[in-house]
Design a protein around this motif. Structure first.
Motif, short mmCIF file in Angstrom:
data_model
loop_
_atom_site.label_atom_id
_atom_site.label_comp_id
_atom_site.label_asym_id
_atom_site.label_seq_id
_atom_site.Cartn_x
_atom_site.Cartn_y
_atom_site.Cartn_z
N THR B 111 22.81 -37.66 -18.84
CA THR B 111 22.74 -38.42 -20.09
C THR B 111 23.45 -39.76 -19.95
OG1 THR B 111 22.79 -36.30 -21.22
CG2 THR B 111 23.13 -38.25 -22.57
N SER B 209 15.71 -31.12 -19.88
CA SER B 209 15.97 -32.41 -20.52
C SER B 209 14.69 -33.23 -20.58
CB SER B 209 17.02 -33.20 -19.74
OG SER B 209 18.22 -32.47 -19.66
N HIS B 213 12.90 -33.47 -24.18
CA HIS B 213 13.44 -34.72 -24.72
C HIS B 213 14.76 -34.49 -25.44
CE1 HIS B 213 9.41 -36.25 -23.85
NE2 HIS B 213 8.99 -35.12 -24.38
N THR B 214 15.57 -33.64 -24.85
CA THR B 214 16.84 -33.28 -25.45
C THR B 214 17.84 -33.09 -24.32
OG1 THR B 214 17.61 -32.01 -27.37
CG2 THR B 214 16.81 -30.72 -25.51
N PRO B 215 19.10 -33.50 -24.51
CA PRO B 215 20.03 -33.39 -23.38
C PRO B 215 20.41 -31.93 -23.11
CG PRO B 215 20.91 -34.79 -25.16
CD PRO B 215 19.74 -34.08 -25.71
N VAL B 216 20.13 -31.48 -21.89
CA VAL B 216 20.53 -30.13 -21.47
C VAL B 216 21.37 -30.30 -20.21
CG1 VAL B 216 19.74 -27.87 -20.67
CG2 VAL B 216 18.41 -29.12 -22.40
N VAL B 265 16.11 -25.05 -27.59
CA VAL B 265 15.62 -24.87 -26.23
C VAL B 265 16.49 -23.87 -25.50
CG1 VAL B 265 14.80 -27.26 -26.14
CG2 VAL B 265 17.01 -26.70 -25.16
#
Lengths: 438, 438
Positions: B111, B209, B213-216, B265
């Motif tokens: 990120t 991620s 489209h989400t920070p993992v 997620v």
């Protein structure tokens, strides 16, 4: 957020209407992924008479030229050579980016279109033109751009693969299976483009141009179709460990001084025998797959659905997002992929399926004691299998293998915890999960 | 041609030295594909003592900071968190594009790095960080950006797949196969990162991620390794139609109001049973494959080599070409893929392999008459198979199936032409080619 981007859609058939429905139905997602809202400015159609479910009639127009003149992104899904070619050229010249799925046009006029895009400093994307939803254009154009592709073997026509697969599975004749494919909608009323290999040849021209950085046009591709493939050939192939597939073959031909052979490229389409152990032999039904060999990468395979409204629209929408991002950011930088903030769901809440191996006492009532533990946690059992080896029998033990239905992980883990405390359970030998089951 | 682009390489291990050799060995190709010459400005190493075959000693330096400060493109293949992270951040801040293969770094600080690239308006590419040569980052980031990915099942660690595949094929125990894998170089002396699932978990974080489209991050991934997988579990799985694979699973979890479940997620790694009919079950040895399900695209699979110097360098070089093109063209337009002018080799000159089915007279001497025709054209025969059905026997006919070795198409086509004129040949029933044989 910058200004909205105006998207003009040329064509509203199976693919076009799916693209329109997606753009209209998920506006926030497209805005989040590109940094600009994508506004469907209109859809050019030949006639306004037909009903189109889910498409507002106000978006339809028969004036494609006017629509193109006022767009940031032009999406061409009308097919055919003209007026598609002229419309795309005029879009590129006026500074719009273009997304197209038109393989016939690209195979015949690709060089002209790519040059026009380059001269205008805009993007021309065509992921959907080859193998539908399968990302193959971008991998060849970008990911493998630093490598040297030596060979591509592609199953790039779903209709012919469906027919050959049926012939192989059922021993039936070409004409019979073609009629069936037509009934099921897998083959057109006029199947010429598919069964005579022309559709695959257009894709071979596009793939060769991309892979070998050299212009390859439809006329450069040697083409043979599958009409003459007989049940006897299919049967003989099977007996010898082969399966017949219609292949699009793109090869880099090395120089061979001894044979007086200059380097070059070969693009050809014909039905061929491939060994049943080859990865392409497992491609069934109307699926597509592209097998790529490169000097550094080795062997790669890309597999998926090669046709149909939804899969083709996936590739087109990917191209639309890609060109939209470039317009928003001027191509420098990249829109952060991590724009969302979805929560991370802990494993405990995830439905999984367990496969538990127990070492139990071999006496009556054990099975009911064990299954009671599952029931108490609300976990339903799919199958139980009990085996007793000679040694186990001598020791008064048995092995119990239990597969569960899907249940929340915490219930499954809890069940296993409870089993540990059960006096008839000597040991929990293994706890694994089942994935990928239908 | 614009000014040369200065490429700084950080690290010179198996992957780094391969990247260096390719850049130094094929300068014209990289220039043709990017529009600028790529100049390897230096290679940062920890110590100058070691010999590095094919790498000019003058390129080596221990001053990574100075190298980064003076580069257009920084390629990080040193691994580890620091100093890789600081060097990448300083490269991005000074306006260089960055290519990295560092999965551990991305999984922990992705990120931050992506934001830094975005803020600086430059590119950060990391195709090589997941599944080596297999293009999966770009397909998820671009090609599927207009779709909604629902699930990814990946075999993304070659070492563990090699071990599990051996256990499945030979019934051997984990420790035994691990020792063998270490001897063959498929497993490290300290195999923890691989066999305990940490390497796969880093890749699961990166894939999640991108897909959602989400920070993992690495810490968000549930991890179980394969040390406890017993020969008994492998055997039981087989008996029930499953095979055990270490899977990286990335799932979009839908909201479920009834169960009070918010959307989110899930990213997890564990050994799981998958049905033998699943496409992933066929992934053997140290190969990798990523199976992706998306709402529009349906099921896709990407398959290839996930590790090793050459395959990993292929992905890195693709990223280098990609960022170089963007720097040359400012991201607008696209370097024409058809820059070469290789000749189109006509089918006649291509080596192919024929599979010919003949209807012949069933009498002595036929086989030698037929094989003479092949010999006269210099075509060597791989196998001949003669069958006589009851009907054929009654009619004094037989079927002859001949597979040739590779020979130039014109010689093969000529042979078939000659066979037509032979009086003992009643009919040429089929002429097909064999492709994809080893």
């Amino acid at each position: 957020m910058t200004q909205p981007l105006r998207v003009a859609l040329l064509g509203c058939g199976v693919v076009g209407s799916e693209v329109a429905r997606q753009l209209l139905g998920r506006p926030e997602e497209f805005a989040a992924r590109t940094g600009a809202s994508l506004e469907l400015s209109g859809i050019a159609v030949r006639s306004l008479d037909r009903e189109r479910p889910g498409i507002p009639a106000g978006l339809l127009t028969t004036d494609a030229r006017a629509l193109v003149a006022d767009a940031d992104i032009v999406v061409e899904v009308m097919g055919g050579i003209e007026p598609a070619r002229s419309l795309i050229l005029s879009a590129l010249e006026s500074g719009a980016s273009v997304v197209t799925a038109n393989k016939a046009l690209l195979a015949q006029h690709g060089t002209e279109l790519i040059k026009a895009a380059h001269d205008a400093g805009v993007r021309l994307e065509y992921e959907a033109a080859v193998a539908g939803a399968i990302p193959i254009v971008r991998p060849l154009d970008d990911s493998l751009a630093g490598d040297r592709v030596t060979r591509i073997l592609g199953i790039v026509n779903g209709t012919t693969n469906f027919i050959l697969d049926k012939m192989d599975a059922e021993g039936s004749a070409f004409d019979e299976v073609l009629a069936e494919a037509q009934e099921l909608g897998y083959a057109e009323a006029d199947p010429t483009a598919d069964v005579d290999g022309h559709d695959a040849a257009a894709k071979a021209a596009i793939l060769s141009s991309l892979a070998f950085h050299t212009p390859v046009q439809l006329d450069d591709v040697h083409v043979e179709g599958i009409r003459d493939v007989s049940p006897q050939s299919v049967e003989l192939a099977r007996e010898q460990g082969y399966v017949i597939k219609l292949l699009a073959i793109c090869e880099r031909v090395a120089a061979d001084d001894a044979a007086g052979m200059e380097p070059g490229v070969s693009a050809r389409v014909y039905p061929a025998l491939i060994p049943r152990g080859h990865a392409l032999a497992a491609v069934r039904g109307a699926y597509n797959a592209v097998f790529v060999q490169a000097e550094q990468a080795g062997s790669l395979m890309f597999y998926g659905q090669g046709a149909g409204g939804a899969p083709t629209s996936s590739a087109i929408l990917g191209d639309i997002v890609s060109v939209a991002r470039r317009r928003v950011l001027g191509g420098r930088g990249k829109y952060s992929p991590a724009t969302g903030r979805l929560r991370i769901v802990p494993l405990d809440e995830i439905p999984t399926q367990y496969h538990v191996t127990l070492d139990v006492a071999d006496k009556s009532g054990v099975l009911s004691r064990v299954t009671e533990v599952f029931a108490a946690r609300g976990v339903s059992i799919e199958s139980v299998r009990q085996t007793v080896s000679e040694q186990e029998a001598a020791e008064g033990r048995a092995t119990l293998v239990i597969s569960t239905h899907r249940s929340v992980e915490s219930a499954l883990a809890g069940t296993v915890g409870d089993l540990k405390d059960l006096d008839v359970v000597n040991d929990i030998r293994a706890t694994l999960r089942i994935e990928g089951a239908a």
